[in-house]
Design a protein around this motif. Structure first.
Motif, PDB file in Angstrom:
ATOM      1  N   LYS A 157       0.836  -1.194   0.000  1.00  0.00           N
ATOM      2  CA  LYS A 157       0.000   0.000   0.000  1.00  0.00           C
ATOM      3  C   LYS A 157       0.876   1.252   0.000  1.00  0.00           C
ATOM      4  O   LYS A 157       1.124   1.846   1.050  1.00  0.00           O
ATOM      5  CB  LYS A 157      -0.924   0.009   1.223  1.00  0.00           C
ATOM      6  N   PRO A 158       1.358   1.678  -1.160  1.00  0.00           N
ATOM      7  CA  PRO A 158       2.208   2.878  -1.216  1.00  0.00           C
ATOM      8  C   PRO A 158       1.442   4.117  -0.770  1.00  0.00           C
ATOM      9  O   PRO A 158       0.254   4.259  -1.043  1.00  0.00           O
ATOM     10  CB  PRO A 158       2.602   2.965  -2.689  1.00  0.00           C
ATOM     11  N   LEU A 159       2.144   5.010  -0.095  1.00  0.00           N
ATOM     12  CA  LEU A 159       1.522   6.245   0.381  1.00  0.00           C
ATOM     13  C   LEU A 159       1.387   7.281  -0.724  1.00  0.00           C
ATOM     14  O   LEU A 159       0.501   8.126  -0.677  1.00  0.00           O
ATOM     15  CB  LEU A 159       2.359   6.839   1.525  1.00  0.00           C
ATOM     16  N   GLY A 160       2.286   7.230  -1.697  1.00  0.00           N
ATOM     17  CA  GLY A 160       2.295   8.237  -2.733  1.00  0.00           C
ATOM     18  C   GLY A 160       1.690   7.765  -4.043  1.00  0.00           C
ATOM     19  O   GLY A 160       1.424   6.577  -4.244  1.00  0.00           O
ATOM     20  N   LYS A 161       1.485   8.730  -4.938  1.00  0.00           N
ATOM     21  CA  LYS A 161       1.104   8.412  -6.306  1.00  0.00           C
ATOM     22  C   LYS A 161       2.358   8.497  -7.163  1.00  0.00           C
ATOM     23  O   LYS A 161       3.280   9.257  -6.865  1.00  0.00           O
ATOM     24  CB  LYS A 161       0.030   9.376  -6.791  1.00  0.00           C
ATOM     25  N   TYR A 162       2.401   7.715  -8.236  1.00  0.00           N
ATOM     26  CA  TYR A 162       3.644   7.625  -8.993  1.00  0.00           C
ATOM     27  C   TYR A 162       3.364   7.371 -10.465  1.00  0.00           C
ATOM     28  O   TYR A 162       2.371   6.740 -10.842  1.00  0.00           O
ATOM     29  CB  TYR A 162       4.535   6.519  -8.427  1.00  0.00           C
ATOM     30  N   LEU A 163       4.262   7.907 -11.299  1.00  0.00           N
ATOM     31  CA  LEU A 163       4.163   7.737 -12.745  1.00  0.00           C
ATOM     32  C   LEU A 163       5.518   8.014 -13.372  1.00  0.00           C
ATOM     33  O   LEU A 163       6.427   8.544 -12.724  1.00  0.00           O
ATOM     34  CB  LEU A 163       3.115   8.679 -13.341  1.00  0.00           C
ATOM     35  N   ARG A 164       5.655   7.631 -14.651  1.00  0.00           N
ATOM     36  CA  ARG A 164       6.856   7.945 -15.417  1.00  0.00           C
ATOM     37  C   ARG A 164       6.593   9.163 -16.301  1.00  0.00           C
ATOM     38  O   ARG A 164       5.489   9.321 -16.827  1.00  0.00           O
ATOM     39  CB  ARG A 164       7.260   6.773 -16.319  1.00  0.00           C
ATOM     40  N   LEU A 165       7.625   9.977 -16.471  1.00  0.00           N
ATOM     41  CA  LEU A 165       7.558  11.106 -17.386  1.00  0.00           C
ATOM     42  C   LEU A 165       8.579  10.903 -18.498  1.00  0.00           C
ATOM     43  O   LEU A 165       9.737  10.543 -18.233  1.00  0.00           O
ATOM     44  CB  LEU A 165       7.871  12.419 -16.667  1.00  0.00           C
ATOM     45  N   ALA A 166       8.158  11.136 -19.734  1.00  0.00           N
ATOM     46  CA  ALA A 166       9.065  11.119 -20.881  1.00  0.00           C
ATOM     47  C   ALA A 166       9.457  12.545 -21.231  1.00  0.00           C
ATOM     48  O   ALA A 166       8.686  13.490 -21.018  1.00  0.00           O
ATOM     49  CB  ALA A 166       8.397  10.438 -22.072  1.00  0.00           C
ATOM     50  N   GLU A 167      10.650  12.704 -21.775  1.00  0.00           N
ATOM     51  CA  GLU A 167      11.112  14.035 -22.175  1.00  0.00           C
ATOM     52  C   GLU A 167      10.746  14.288 -23.625  1.00  0.00           C
ATOM     53  O   GLU A 167      11.074  13.495 -24.506  1.00  0.00           O
ATOM     54  CB  GLU A 167      12.623  14.152 -21.984  1.00  0.00           C
ATOM     55  N   VAL A 168      10.092  15.407 -23.890  1.00  0.00           N
ATOM     56  CA  VAL A 168       9.686  15.744 -25.246  1.00  0.00           C
ATOM     57  C   VAL A 168      10.710  16.636 -25.948  1.00  0.00           C
ATOM     58  O   VAL A 168      10.771  16.685 -27.171  1.00  0.00           O
ATOM     59  CB  VAL A 168       8.293  16.414 -25.239  1.00  0.00           C
ATOM     60  N   SER A 169      11.544  17.327 -25.169  1.00  0.00           N
ATOM     61  CA  SER A 169      12.556  18.210 -25.750  1.00  0.00           C
ATOM     62  C   SER A 169      13.670  17.408 -26.407  1.00  0.00           C
ATOM     63  O   SER A 169      13.872  16.227 -26.123  1.00  0.00           O
ATOM     64  CB  SER A 169      13.149  19.117 -24.670  1.00  0.00           C
ATOM     65  N   ASN A 170      14.424  18.087 -27.260  1.00  0.00           N
ATOM     66  CA  ASN A 170      15.527  17.463 -27.980  1.00  0.00           C
ATOM     67  C   ASN A 170      16.810  17.644 -27.174  1.00  0.00           C
ATOM     68  O   ASN A 170      17.577  18.567 -27.398  1.00  0.00           O
ATOM     69  CB  ASN A 170      15.666  18.098 -29.371  1.00  0.00           C
ATOM     70  N   GLY A 171      17.019  16.752 -26.226  1.00  0.00           N
ATOM     71  CA  GLY A 171      18.211  16.854 -25.392  1.00  0.00           C
ATOM     72  C   GLY A 171      18.137  15.925 -24.201  1.00  0.00           C
ATOM     73  O   GLY A 171      17.131  15.245 -23.968  1.00  0.00           O
ATOM     74  N   LYS A 172      19.209  15.901 -23.433  1.00  0.00           N
ATOM     75  CA  LYS A 172      19.260  15.073 -22.225  1.00  0.00           C
ATOM     76  C   LYS A 172      20.181  15.725 -21.195  1.00  0.00           C
ATOM     77  O   LYS A 172      20.926  15.048 -20.493  1.00  0.00           O
ATOM     78  CB  LYS A 172      19.733  13.659 -22.566  1.00  0.00           C
ATOM     79  N   ASP A 173      20.142  17.039 -21.134  1.00  0.00           N
ATOM     80  CA  ASP A 173      21.008  17.783 -20.230  1.00  0.00           C
ATOM     81  C   ASP A 173      20.188  18.457 -19.137  1.00  0.00           C
ATOM     82  O   ASP A 173      18.955  18.488 -19.177  1.00  0.00           O
ATOM     83  CB  ASP A 173      21.821  18.825 -20.999  1.00  0.00           C
ATOM     84  N   THR A 174      20.887  19.017 -18.184  1.00  0.00           N
ATOM     85  CA  THR A 174      20.266  19.638 -17.011  1.00  0.00           C
ATOM     86  C   THR A 174      19.310  20.764 -17.379  1.00  0.00           C
ATOM     87  O   THR A 174      18.168  20.806 -16.918  1.00  0.00           O
ATOM     88  CB  THR A 174      21.365  20.178 -16.078  1.00  0.00           C
ATOM     89  N   MET A 175      19.788  21.694 -18.200  1.00  0.00           N
ATOM     90  CA  MET A 175      18.954  22.852 -18.530  1.00  0.00           C
ATOM     91  C   MET A 175      17.711  22.442 -19.303  1.00  0.00           C
ATOM     92  O   MET A 175      16.603  22.891 -19.001  1.00  0.00           O
ATOM     93  CB  MET A 175      19.761  23.875 -19.322  1.00  0.00           C
ATOM     94  N   THR A 176      17.893  21.577 -20.297  1.00  0.00           N
ATOM     95  CA  THR A 176      16.748  21.138 -21.089  1.00  0.00           C
ATOM     96  C   THR A 176      15.700  20.486 -20.213  1.00  0.00           C
ATOM     97  O   THR A 176      14.498  20.740 -20.351  1.00  0.00           O
ATOM     98  CB  THR A 176      17.209  20.165 -22.192  1.00  0.00           C
TER      99      THR A 176
END
Length: 394
Positions: free
Chosen positions: A68-87
């Motif tokens: 019985k997890p206390l939180g709600k959870y999901l995955r997020l995908a990145e839509v921007s063209n990149g994989k860096d901190t600022m993006t």
């Protein structure tokens, strides 16, 4: 009326949870930061992350979710063209980045750029290659001290990093040189996402240590964000860690610089014990800089455990009208080849004492649900030209 008076968004910098469908195009086939850490170490002592549902979202190693997890959870995908901190962070707050920032991994920075930097800073540049920050200081620190040169290097990320020994370079002079570098690298053909000051201390090899006086000089966001909208509405927008640098202070009302990820959580706990109305936005960078880039899954696992200890303290201090959101900005699989970030899904864990029950939510196709959810809670419209839709947090 706001459902929550205060929202805490905590970014575990680089804690991805599996390859995105387009990961192969980024050279990241089969990556999984959290999963591969657990495959390596088998178990972690992270009771608070477990009860919020992280292992329900992404079981790995010898660890599984709770009944019985206390939180709600999901995955997020990145839509921007990149994989860096600022993006990643900009997308969280509503900006979709179409054109990735420049990288100079293969050959270092162009001679014309280096010549202009040397002329304006009054210092010879040494290094000028892609390297690990700790390794290049070991390699060139003694030469820098002896000659008065400055170490310039990059990585697979879109950055120019400048090292300076605090005892011989002078910290303010290092910052001055980084400000010059930031101005120079605003040219389109040289435009990097960040210039980073990397001060260190020590007199010889084996003694050098980087200090907590790092400073990031990021590009100004390409649009106004949820942070600007919140600030303009009279709400508090408190940043912890490098958030203020990432957004160039845009939309921030109060900023705290952290010496480490543990320190960042300690600051967040102290902020939680005070009264404010709005958002506390936190970046915990050590996962990425100390362990992901250095390809150290065991160290990364220990950092997650240290975070979980302070997460327990934060949970105890949360009020009834607080919402906690835990996420990441990209991956950095410490078991993968190279030293670069990795293109991954990130977790989003949601928790409030108001929640009647936890459980799984539908995955979302952009990080921008975070800023949109925060804005909707406070009855604030997202700026024109931004992306994102809110998720259900009741």
């Amino acid at each position: 009326m706001s459902q929550y008076k205060r929202i805490f968004v905590i970014v575990l910098d680089s804690l991805g949870i599996g390859a995105l469908p387009d990961a192969e195009a980024f050279g990241d086939t089969g990556v999984d930061t959290f999963g591969h850490i657990l495959e390596k170490v088998r178990t972690l002592h992270i009771p608070n992350l477990q009860k919020l549902g992280l292992l329900n979202l992404h079981p790995a190693g010898d660890m599984k979710g709770v009944e019985k997890p206390l939180g709600k959870y999901l995955r997020l995908a990145e839509v921007s063209n990149g994989k860096d901190t600022m993006t990643g962070h900009w997308e969280m707050m509503g900006i979709k980045t179409e054109k990735p920032f420049k990288t100079f991994t293969a050959n270092g920075f162009p001679p014309e750029l280096i010549a202009e930097l040397e002329k304006r800073c009054g210092k010879k540049v040494i290094g000028n290659k892609a390297a690990s920050g700790t390794e290049i200081i070991e390699e060139l620190g003694e030469e820098e001290i002896a000659t008065g040169a400055m170490i310039v290097y990059t990585s697979t990320d879109s950055v120019m990093q400048i090292c300076g020994n605090e005892e011989t370079f002078d910290l303010q002079n290092l910052y001055r040189c980084c400000e010059i570098a930031r101005e120079i690298t605003l040219k389109d053909e040289w435009k990097v996402g960040r210039v980073i000051a990397r001060p260190y201390v020590g007199k010889k090899k084996g003694e050098f240590q980087r200090t907590g006086n790092r400073h990031d000089y990021a590009l100004k966001p390409t649009n106004t964000t949820a942070l600007n909208a919140l600030k303009n509405a009279g709400l508090d927008v408190i940043s912890v860690g490098k958030i203020n640098d990432i957004f160039c202070g845009e939309g921030i009302t109060e900023a705290y610089r952290s010496q480490s990820s543990v320190h960042g959580m300690e600051q967040t706990i102290e902020i939680c014990r005070k009264d404010f109305h709005g958002l506390c936005y936190v970046n915990l960078v050590d996962f990425d800089t100390l362990w992901g880039h250095r390809r150290d899954p065991e160290g990364y696992g220990r950092e997650i455990e240290k975070f979980d200890v302070n997460l327990g303290v934060l949970l105890e201090n949360l009020r009834e009208d607080d919402l906690l959101m835990i996420t990441a900005d990209h991956g950095n699989d410490p078991t993968y080849k190279g030293t670069d970030h990795t293109r991954e899904y990130v977790p989003l864990l949601l928790y409030s004492k108001k929640m009647e029950q936890g459980g799984s939510l539908k995955d979302e196709d952009m990080f921008a649900v975070i800023g949109a959810t925060v804005a909707e809670n406070f009855g604030v419209a997202m700026p024109e030209g931004t992306i994102g839709k809110p998720v259900e947090v009741q």
